[in-house]
Design a protein around this motif. Structure first.
Motif, PDB file in Angstrom:
ATOM      1  N   ALA A 224      21.349  26.415  20.229  1.00  0.00           N
ATOM      2  CA  ALA A 224      20.286  25.563  21.247  1.00  0.00           C
ATOM      3  C   ALA A 224      18.984  26.445  21.212  1.00  0.00           C
ATOM      4  N   VAL A 225      19.264  27.777  21.786  1.00  0.00           N
ATOM      5  CA  VAL A 225      18.086  28.656  22.187  1.00  0.00           C
ATOM      6  C   VAL A 225      17.114  29.052  21.019  1.00  0.00           C
ATOM      7  N   GLN A 226      17.862  29.141  19.827  1.00  0.00           N
ATOM      8  CA  GLN A 226      17.225  29.443  18.579  1.00  0.00           C
ATOM      9  C   GLN A 226      16.485  28.488  18.084  1.00  0.00           C
ATOM     10  N   LEU A 227      17.019  27.212  18.100  1.00  0.00           N
ATOM     11  CA  LEU A 227      16.394  25.962  17.454  1.00  0.00           C
ATOM     12  C   LEU A 227      15.232  25.673  18.601  1.00  0.00           C
ATOM     13  N   ALA A 228      15.333  25.787  19.978  1.00  0.00           N
ATOM     14  CA  ALA A 228      14.100  25.751  20.765  1.00  0.00           C
ATOM     15  C   ALA A 228      13.203  26.553  20.508  1.00  0.00           C
ATOM     16  N   HIS A 229      13.303  27.651  20.155  1.00  0.00           N
ATOM     17  CA  HIS A 229      12.093  28.712  19.758  1.00  0.00           C
ATOM     18  C   HIS A 229      11.328  28.255  18.588  1.00  0.00           C
ATOM     19  N   ARG A 230      12.396  27.757  17.521  1.00  0.00           N
ATOM     20  CA  ARG A 230      11.914  27.425  16.419  1.00  0.00           C
ATOM     21  C   ARG A 230      10.966  26.091  16.485  1.00  0.00           C
ATOM     22  N   VAL A 231      11.389  25.286  17.283  1.00  0.00           N
ATOM     23  CA  VAL A 231      10.692  23.901  17.457  1.00  0.00           C
ATOM     24  C   VAL A 231       9.436  24.316  18.464  1.00  0.00           C
ATOM     25  N   ARG A 232       9.292  24.967  19.387  1.00  0.00           N
ATOM     26  CA  ARG A 232       7.899  25.467  19.977  1.00  0.00           C
ATOM     27  C   ARG A 232       7.151  25.971  19.133  1.00  0.00           C
ATOM     28  N   ARG A 233       7.600  27.129  18.386  1.00  0.00           N
ATOM     29  CA  ARG A 233       6.796  27.825  17.154  1.00  0.00           C
ATOM     30  C   ARG A 233       6.013  26.871  16.303  1.00  0.00           C
ATOM     31  N   SER A 234       6.744  25.877  15.755  1.00  0.00           N
ATOM     32  CA  SER A 234       6.378  24.986  14.843  1.00  0.00           C
ATOM     33  C   SER A 234       5.398  24.196  15.382  1.00  0.00           C
ATOM     34  N   LEU A 235       5.575  23.634  16.667  1.00  0.00           N
ATOM     35  CA  LEU A 235       4.731  22.755  17.196  1.00  0.00           C
ATOM     36  C   LEU A 235       3.359  23.388  17.498  1.00  0.00           C
ATOM     37  N   GLU A 236       3.417  24.695  17.979  1.00  0.00           N
ATOM     38  CA  GLU A 236       1.901  25.566  18.153  1.00  0.00           C
ATOM     39  C   GLU A 236       1.406  26.001  17.065  1.00  0.00           C
ATOM     40  N   GLU A 237       2.206  26.137  16.134  1.00  0.00           N
ATOM     41  CA  GLU A 237       1.547  26.592  14.647  1.00  0.00           C
ATOM     42  C   GLU A 237       0.740  25.168  13.941  1.00  0.00           C
ATOM     43  N   SER A 238       1.288  24.085  14.151  1.00  0.00           N
ATOM     44  CA  SER A 238       0.771  22.937  13.628  1.00  0.00           C
ATOM     45  C   SER A 238      -0.682  22.412  14.581  1.00  0.00           C
ATOM     46  N   GLY A 239      -0.738  23.159  15.714  1.00  0.00           N
ATOM     47  CA  GLY A 239      -1.995  22.753  16.479  1.00  0.00           C
ATOM     48  C   GLY A 239      -1.688  21.873  17.709  1.00  0.00           C
ATOM     49  N   VAL A 240      -0.343  21.952  18.074  1.00  0.00           N
ATOM     50  CA  VAL A 240      -0.009  20.844  19.291  1.00  0.00           C
ATOM     51  C   VAL A 240       0.126  21.820  20.542  1.00  0.00           C
ATOM     52  N   ARG A 241      -0.305  21.712  21.402  1.00  0.00           N
ATOM     53  CA  ARG A 241      -0.181  22.492  22.690  1.00  0.00           C
ATOM     54  C   ARG A 241       0.771  22.000  23.450  1.00  0.00           C
ATOM     55  N   VAL A 242       1.483  23.074  23.990  1.00  0.00           N
ATOM     56  CA  VAL A 242       2.798  22.975  24.457  1.00  0.00           C
ATOM     57  C   VAL A 242       2.534  23.181  25.997  1.00  0.00           C
ATOM     58  N   GLU A 243       2.536  22.062  26.859  1.00  0.00           N
ATOM     59  CA  GLU A 243       2.421  22.451  28.303  1.00  0.00           C
ATOM     60  C   GLU A 243       2.936  21.439  29.192  1.00  0.00           C
ATOM     61  N   ALA A 244       3.250  21.430  30.430  1.00  0.00           N
ATOM     62  CA  ALA A 244       3.936  20.623  31.226  1.00  0.00           C
ATOM     63  C   ALA A 244       3.022  19.214  31.441  1.00  0.00           C
ATOM     64  N   PHE A 245       3.708  18.002  31.661  1.00  0.00           N
ATOM     65  CA  PHE A 245       2.937  16.982  31.632  1.00  0.00           C
ATOM     66  C   PHE A 245       2.318  16.897  33.087  1.00  0.00           C
ATOM     67  N   ALA A 246       0.891  16.308  33.037  1.00  0.00           N
ATOM     68  CA  ALA A 246       0.245  16.428  34.461  1.00  0.00           C
ATOM     69  C   ALA A 246       0.893  15.715  35.300  1.00  0.00           C
TER      70      ALA A 246
END
Length: 252
Positions: free
Chosen positions: A230-252
């Motif tokens: 789970a940890v490795q996959l979570a890192h991979r998901v976040r990295r992929s999102l950010e590399e594709s231009g998606v900003r990862v941040e808490a909802f307002a």
């Protein structure tokens, strides 16, 4: 720029038993759904996770459940609405003590397991959870499935309704989650989870279990912490999102 919140179920332990790698997952997610003692978690675990989350600037959410430690909150139960509302408020209140002690506070509420599924269509149980949040003296945001009775009733009661999607769970053609007891309910292939995460974040769609394209517009994306790797996959998901231009941040 598109943005999305990443949440994970944390504090899923009891006594010496621990299911999730809380410390590592808290280095990835922006919101932590903390077990409040009814499906998992105990006082020491809640305190530890709140301390870790607050230190990392991760938002603390109360993950409320049916009272079902033995079944991990995944067994269907029939709880009278007034009783369920009281138990939801109880769980929020318990976590709030430790969140405040950590210098933060409970920022939102999310049902767990069987309760999460039940409130998609059961208005009585959904209303009881909403009543529990209000009983706790708050107007906290709540996380739930898009189009669910829960989010509809929450909105009517003045609670901010936050839509949620799952990168590692299969969807039906109706946009609901495939029950865990069925084959293929959990998506475990890492490449597939990453691809689904990107698609959900960027286009708000996902392929259903039967092949149809389903619209799932979500502000928060859940990554389960109780699966192997789970940890490795979570890192991979976040990295992929950010590399594709998606900003990862808490909802307002």
């Amino acid at each position: 720029m598109t943005s999305i919140d990443l949440n994970a179920d944390l504090g899923e332990g009891f006594g010496r038993w621990r299911l999730t790698d809380d410390e590592q997952l808290l280095s990835v997610v922006t919101s932590a759904n903390v077990a409040c003692g009814f499906h998992a978690g105990d006082a020491a675990t809640m305190r530890r996770v709140c301390d870790l989350a607050a230190a990392r600037g991760v938002r603390i959410g109360a993950q409320v459940s049916y009272r079902d430690l033995a079944g991990f909150g995944r067994r269907a139960m029939d709880v009278p609405p007034a009783e369920l509302a009281a138990e939801v408020a109880y769980q929020i209140g318990a976590l709030e003590v430790f969140a405040r002690a950590a210098g933060a506070g409970v920022a939102y509420v999310k049902p767990h397991g069987a309760l999460y599924h039940r409130v998609v269509h059961d208005e009585e149980q959904a209303g009881a959870v909403v009543d529990g949040v209000l009983l706790a003296g708050s107007t906290l945001p709540v996380l739930g499935l898009p189009g669910s009775s829960f989010l509809e009733l929450a909105g009517k009661a003045g609670l901010p309704a936050v839509t949620e999607a799952f990168a590692d769970r299969a969807y039906t053609a109706a946009g609901t989650l495939v029950p865990r007891g069925r084959d293929g309910a959990v998506v475990s292939e890492p490449d597939a989870v990453v691809e689904r995460s990107l698609r959900l974040a960027r286009s708000g769609t996902v392929a259903s279990h039967s092949g149809e394209h389903v619209e799932v517009r979500a502000r928060s994306l859940c990554l389960h912490g109780d699966t192997p790797g789970a940890v490795q996959l979570a890192h991979r998901v976040r990295r992929s999102l950010e590399e594709s231009g998606v900003r990862v941040e808490a909802f307002a």
